[in-house]
Scaffold this motif. Sequence first.
Motif, mmCIF file in Angstrom:
data_model
loop_
_atom_site.group_PDB
_atom_site.id
_atom_site.type_symbol
_atom_site.label_atom_id
_atom_site.label_comp_id
_atom_site.label_asym_id
_atom_site.label_seq_id
_atom_site.Cartn_x
_atom_site.Cartn_y
_atom_site.Cartn_z
ATOM 1 N N GLN A 26 0.830 -1.190 0.000
ATOM 2 C CA GLN A 26 0.000 0.000 0.000
ATOM 3 C C GLN A 26 0.882 1.264 0.000
ATOM 4 O OE1 GLN A 26 -3.321 -0.021 -0.235
ATOM 5 N NE2 GLN A 26 -3.335 -2.272 -0.291
ATOM 6 N N PHE A 27 0.608 2.180 -0.926
ATOM 7 C CA PHE A 27 1.339 3.459 -0.994
ATOM 8 C C PHE A 27 0.591 4.531 -0.221
ATOM 9 C CE2 PHE A 27 2.740 1.137 -4.726
ATOM 10 C CZ PHE A 27 4.119 1.325 -4.689
ATOM 11 N N ASP A 28 1.353 5.401 0.446
ATOM 12 C CA ASP A 28 0.773 6.495 1.226
ATOM 13 C C ASP A 28 0.559 7.685 0.285
ATOM 14 O OD1 ASP A 28 0.060 8.517 2.944
ATOM 15 O OD2 ASP A 28 1.485 7.902 4.508
ATOM 16 N N ASP A 29 -0.711 7.920 -0.029
ATOM 17 C CA ASP A 29 -1.019 9.016 -0.964
ATOM 18 C C ASP A 29 -0.582 10.368 -0.427
ATOM 19 O OD1 ASP A 29 -2.087 7.177 -2.681
ATOM 20 O OD2 ASP A 29 -4.155 7.454 -1.971
ATOM 21 N N ALA A 30 -0.661 10.580 0.878
ATOM 22 C CA ALA A 30 -0.277 11.860 1.470
ATOM 23 C C ALA A 30 1.209 12.125 1.276
ATOM 24 C CB ALA A 30 -0.631 11.882 2.958
ATOM 25 N N ILE A 32 3.055 10.825 -1.062
ATOM 26 C CA ILE A 32 3.300 11.033 -2.491
ATOM 27 C C ILE A 32 3.031 12.490 -2.879
ATOM 28 C CG2 ILE A 32 2.499 10.429 -4.801
ATOM 29 C CD1 ILE A 32 2.022 7.601 -3.787
ATOM 30 N N GLU A 33 1.924 13.023 -2.374
ATOM 31 C CA GLU A 33 1.602 14.424 -2.664
ATOM 32 C C GLU A 33 2.626 15.366 -2.060
ATOM 33 O OE1 GLU A 33 -0.595 15.600 -4.688
ATOM 34 O OE2 GLU A 33 -1.275 13.567 -5.183
ATOM 35 N N ARG A 36 5.604 15.379 -4.274
ATOM 36 C CA ARG A 36 5.329 16.116 -5.501
ATOM 37 C C ARG A 36 5.462 17.631 -5.311
ATOM 38 N NH1 ARG A 36 -0.071 13.077 -7.988
ATOM 39 N NH2 ARG A 36 1.040 11.205 -8.798
#
Length: 232
Positions: A26-30, A32-33, A36
């Motif tokens: 599972q990747f941590d979307d927070a 990743i943002e 970015r």
Amino acid sequence: MIQDTLCNTHNKEVLFDLVSEQKPFQFDDAKIEDFRSQDDFNYTEYVAPDNWWTHFKNWISQLWSKFISWVFGIDEVSGFWLVFFKLLPYLLVIAVLFLLGWLFMKVNPSDMLFEKQAPPQVALTEDEDIIQNENINQLIDHALVQKNYRLAIRYYYLLVLKKLSDSELIQWESQKTNTDYISELTDTTVQKQFTSITRLYNFIWYGSFEINEKAYLEAAKEFSALTHSIQD
């Protein structure tokens, strides 16, 4: 024996874990943002749009490459010459700017922008030369022969100034004005006469009025009377 070993090596069986429970990563979307938003993780390459400047630079680059190929007989250079030819255009620009700066320091900018003009001739400087070096009586006679009565009045006035100076009634200097000479005169009769001819002289000479022979003779009477007063 060796052949059996090779066969056993090639016949190894790949085993798969089919018993334990497998969960996808599972990747941590927070996070990743967050990555970015950081410039360190921004790998986007900006490509400038084509315009006249980029076309011009490309054209220069192509010409430069052709020149190098023509000089060395090869399509590409490397090593020292690669660095040298990359720096050469900038070195040439610096040399040209240095030369222009040197020329600018050597040449007066006002001479480049404006046409040189001869210094104005001051009338008093001409008067000084006439009083000190010329035979004024001859100049008067020459002006009368040419019927240039206005010029004759000018010479007559300079003759009066010369006589006043020679008689030490005034101290003639090129920077002085006619009013200065009037104030220097202590003899009231001479001062009155000189004031009168000064008025005539200013009216005729500086007023640029042309006079005829009759008007000249009338004015010359006052000039002659003053010169006789100085001689007496």
